[in-house]
Write a protein that holds these residues in place. Structure first.
Motif, mmCIF file in Angstrom:
data_model
loop_
_atom_site.group_PDB
_atom_site.id
_atom_site.type_symbol
_atom_site.label_atom_id
_atom_site.label_comp_id
_atom_site.label_asym_id
_atom_site.label_seq_id
_atom_site.Cartn_x
_atom_site.Cartn_y
_atom_site.Cartn_z
ATOM 1 N N ALA A 330 0.820 -1.216 0.000
ATOM 2 C CA ALA A 330 0.000 0.000 0.000
ATOM 3 C C ALA A 330 0.854 1.266 0.000
ATOM 4 C CB ALA A 330 -0.935 0.005 1.206
ATOM 5 N N LEU A 331 2.151 1.135 0.321
ATOM 6 C CA LEU A 331 3.046 2.294 0.294
ATOM 7 C C LEU A 331 3.479 2.647 -1.132
ATOM 8 C CD1 LEU A 331 5.352 1.476 3.351
ATOM 9 C CD2 LEU A 331 3.449 3.103 3.258
ATOM 10 N N ASN A 332 3.195 1.744 -2.081
ATOM 11 C CA ASN A 332 3.530 1.992 -3.491
ATOM 12 C C ASN A 332 5.007 2.322 -3.698
ATOM 13 O OD1 ASN A 332 0.839 1.652 -4.527
ATOM 14 N ND2 ASN A 332 0.326 3.654 -3.653
ATOM 15 N N GLY A 333 5.856 1.615 -2.974
ATOM 16 C CA GLY A 333 7.289 1.786 -3.155
ATOM 17 C C GLY A 333 7.916 2.879 -2.313
ATOM 18 N N ARG A 334 7.088 3.654 -1.595
ATOM 19 C CA ARG A 334 7.661 4.700 -0.739
ATOM 20 C C ARG A 334 8.404 4.050 0.425
ATOM 21 N NH1 ARG A 334 2.403 6.341 -1.142
ATOM 22 N NH2 ARG A 334 2.065 6.058 1.092
ATOM 23 N N PRO A 335 9.500 4.639 0.877
ATOM 24 C CA PRO A 335 10.284 4.028 1.961
ATOM 25 C C PRO A 335 9.594 4.175 3.306
ATOM 26 C CG PRO A 335 11.181 6.169 1.406
ATOM 27 C CD PRO A 335 10.123 5.882 0.381
ATOM 28 N N LEU A 336 10.014 3.371 4.264
ATOM 29 C CA LEU A 336 9.598 3.562 5.648
ATOM 30 C C LEU A 336 10.229 4.859 6.154
ATOM 31 C CD1 LEU A 336 10.049 -0.089 7.008
ATOM 32 C CD2 LEU A 336 8.007 0.972 6.029
ATOM 33 N N ILE A 337 9.600 5.455 7.152
ATOM 34 C CA ILE A 337 10.035 6.772 7.609
ATOM 35 C C ILE A 337 10.351 6.743 9.095
ATOM 36 C CG2 ILE A 337 9.397 9.212 7.846
ATOM 37 C CD1 ILE A 337 7.361 8.700 5.565
ATOM 38 N N CYS A 338 11.490 7.296 9.474
ATOM 39 C CA CYS A 338 11.856 7.518 10.869
ATOM 40 C C CYS A 338 11.823 9.018 11.132
ATOM 41 C CB CYS A 338 13.254 6.983 11.178
ATOM 42 S SG CYS A 338 13.414 5.198 11.012
ATOM 43 N N ASP A 339 11.082 9.428 12.134
ATOM 44 C CA ASP A 339 11.012 10.844 12.517
ATOM 45 C C ASP A 339 11.200 10.912 14.025
ATOM 46 O OD1 ASP A 339 10.631 13.557 12.559
ATOM 47 O OD2 ASP A 339 8.454 13.472 12.306
ATOM 48 N N THR A 340 12.391 10.520 14.485
ATOM 49 C CA THR A 340 12.652 10.403 15.923
ATOM 50 C C THR A 340 12.904 11.739 16.600
ATOM 51 O OG1 THR A 340 15.040 10.166 15.626
ATOM 52 C CG2 THR A 340 13.708 8.140 15.517
ATOM 53 N N GLY A 341 13.105 12.787 15.796
ATOM 54 C CA GLY A 341 13.504 14.070 16.355
ATOM 55 C C GLY A 341 15.011 14.230 16.431
ATOM 56 N N ASP A 342 15.734 13.192 16.031
ATOM 57 C CA ASP A 342 17.198 13.196 16.034
ATOM 58 C C ASP A 342 17.645 12.813 14.627
ATOM 59 O OD1 ASP A 342 19.901 12.389 16.183
ATOM 60 O OD2 ASP A 342 19.717 11.873 18.307
ATOM 61 N N SER A 343 18.058 13.804 13.834
ATOM 62 C CA SER A 343 18.367 13.548 12.427
ATOM 63 C C SER A 343 19.536 12.576 12.252
ATOM 64 C CB SER A 343 18.668 14.862 11.705
ATOM 65 O OG SER A 343 19.771 15.527 12.288
ATOM 66 N N GLU A 344 20.501 12.622 13.158
ATOM 67 C CA GLU A 344 21.636 11.693 13.076
ATOM 68 C C GLU A 344 21.155 10.257 13.265
ATOM 69 O OE1 GLU A 344 25.853 10.652 15.335
ATOM 70 O OE2 GLU A 344 24.849 12.556 15.755
ATOM 71 N N LEU A 345 20.254 10.064 14.230
ATOM 72 C CA LEU A 345 19.705 8.728 14.460
ATOM 73 C C LEU A 345 18.871 8.283 13.263
ATOM 74 C CD1 LEU A 345 19.125 6.258 16.215
ATOM 75 C CD2 LEU A 345 17.279 7.554 17.296
ATOM 76 N N ASP A 346 18.057 9.185 12.717
ATOM 77 C CA ASP A 346 17.261 8.849 11.534
ATOM 78 C C ASP A 346 18.168 8.362 10.408
ATOM 79 O OD1 ASP A 346 15.002 9.613 12.903
ATOM 80 O OD2 ASP A 346 14.868 11.587 11.961
ATOM 81 N N HIS A 347 19.323 9.018 10.261
ATOM 82 C CA HIS A 347 20.284 8.616 9.228
ATOM 83 C C HIS A 347 20.832 7.223 9.518
ATOM 84 C CE1 HIS A 347 23.928 9.891 6.550
ATOM 85 N NE2 HIS A 347 23.162 9.002 5.999
ATOM 86 N N GLN A 348 21.155 6.971 10.769
ATOM 87 C CA GLN A 348 21.701 5.667 11.155
ATOM 88 C C GLN A 348 20.687 4.529 10.926
ATOM 89 O OE1 GLN A 348 22.872 6.219 15.220
ATOM 90 N NE2 GLN A 348 24.657 7.490 14.710
ATOM 91 N N LEU A 349 19.414 4.847 11.052
ATOM 92 C CA LEU A 349 18.373 3.834 10.886
ATOM 93 C C LEU A 349 18.015 3.593 9.423
ATOM 94 C CD1 LEU A 349 15.985 4.934 13.779
ATOM 95 C CD2 LEU A 349 17.397 2.872 13.737
ATOM 96 N N SER A 350 18.495 4.446 8.526
ATOM 97 C CA SER A 350 18.128 4.333 7.115
ATOM 98 C C SER A 350 18.815 3.135 6.468
ATOM 99 C CB SER A 350 18.487 5.619 6.380
ATOM 100 O OG SER A 350 19.893 5.815 6.367
ATOM 101 N N GLY A 351 18.341 2.783 5.280
ATOM 102 C CA GLY A 351 18.861 1.623 4.565
ATOM 103 C C GLY A 351 17.855 0.490 4.586
#
Length: 373
Positions: A330-351
């Motif tokens: 149902a996401l039609n290929g869109r990625p999962l999203i992290c919005d933790t409030g900590d951009s460095e952590l969001d980057h670490q969780l990506s991939g």
């Protein structure tokens, strides 16, 4: 000619999230007494920082104090106060501010809050006004919000830069918070507002309802339980997919809260962020979560109890994501999203990350990071 940006911040938006109140409506004093901290200012700052290169091109029209003036001035923007507060802010202040901003003929109203704030804006906005939400609330079902604070800033950046951005109408949704605290989701449409139609950065309206494929959920739940380690605490996130795992263990579940399981026994229910941090200090801990249907958020929507500090402590390898394939499709290929409030952590969780979709069945699915878009 300068770009006239309207700014409204709900200072108490999201205040109840970290202390498991599942909303902020009428809960400000209780949330503060439980140790909650205000975060709407920081989320607004993250959005406005994307516009610092345009400071000489933007004038911000806003409300005094915490409702916008402080944040805008701290970042050095030319700031005009259209409404002065005489005490703590309330919904009427938001609606009055919208009317005053309309009189100033602002190009866009940027606002920080949740679904309740969106309703307030919708009550006062005119058909010709364009708005955009910075996600700061506990519950965000409405389609008028950017996917992250930085994404909101990027959309405004595009507008100020003169890029061609289409406009579209998006639904304003909200739920009954009293029923929500009892684990019942009653979503209702309250209207629509005009927003920039930049789909990379604007979230979809949250899909409501429970998973219908009970057999798939049962398979997911059975596999997760079979793989649980001894002597490990499992933090069980919110949502009906995680609820199926709790059902498999025969345990009561806080559908819209966070519980903790140890050796398949319930040891804590409806936990706050502080409680989870204390529990995980000395104990091996893993986290079971799902994604929000239609949006793809795994952190930052309805689970603010899962703080950035907690997520770092648990580690990416100990995060167990569960979802049906239908929910991912149902996401039609869109990625999962992290919005933790900590951009460095969001980057670490990506991939790419493993998502359990059945019994011993999983897919690798992308977790996005806004900087890469």
């Amino acid at each position: 000619m300068k770009y006239k940006l309207g700014l409204i911040i709900n200072p108490v938006a999201g205040l109840g999230g970290s202390v498991a109140l599942k909303g902020s409506d009428g809960q400000t004093e209780k949330a503060l007494a439980l140790g909650a901290t205000k975060k709407a200012q920081n989320r607004t700052k993250a959005a406005l920082e994307e516009l610092l290169k345009h400071r000489d091109k933007i004038e911000i029209f806003t409300v005094s104090g915490e409702m916008g003036e402080e944040c805008a001035k701290q970042l050095g923007f030319t700031t005009h106060v259209v409404k002065h507060l005489n005490g703590p802010s309330c919904a009427d202040d938001t609606e009055q501010a919208v009317t005053l901003l309309a009189e100033c003929d602002v190009d866009l109203i940027l606002f920080a809050g949740g679904d309740g704030t969106a309703r307030n804006i919708c009550n006062a906005v005119t058909e010709k006004m364009t708005v955009l939400g910075i996600p700061a609330g506990c519950k965000i079902h409405s389609g008028v919000y950017a996917i992250t604070p930085k994404a909101a800033g990027r959309i405004v950046d595009m507008l100020v830069s003169g890029e061609l951005v289409s406009l579209t109408d998006a639904d304003v949704m909200d739920i009954d918070e009293r029923a929500f605290r009892d684990g019942i989701v009653k979503a209702k449409r309250f209207g629509e507002m005009q927003i920039p139609a930049e789909l990379r950065y604007v979230q979809a309206v949250k899909n409501g309802g429970k998973e219908s494929d009970e057999l798939v959920l049962a398979d997911i739940a059975a596999y997760v339980v079979s793989e649980m380690d001894d002597d490990t605490h499992y933090i069980m996130g919110s949502g009906s997919t995680v609820a199926a795992v709790m059902d498999e263990m025969g345990l009561d579940n806080t559908l819209l809260g966070v519980d903790v399981v140890y050796d398949q026994e319930l040891v804590a229910t409806d936990c706050t962020a502080a409680q989870l941090l204390t529990l995980s200090e000395t104990q091996q801990t893993k986290l079971v979560i799902t994604l929000i249907g239609g949006q793809g958020h795994i952190f930052g929507r309805g689970n603010q109890q899962l703080s950035a500090e907690l997520i770092r402590r648990i580690g990416r390898d100990n995060i167990i994501i569960v979802a049906t394939k239908a929910k991912l499709q149902a996401l039609n290929g869109r990625p999962l999203i992290c919005d933790t409030g900590d951009s460095e952590l969001d980057h670490q969780l990506s991939g790419f990350i493993k998502v359990i979709t059945g019994y011993n069945d999983y897919v690798m699915y992308a977790v996005g990071y806004q900087e890469e878009n």
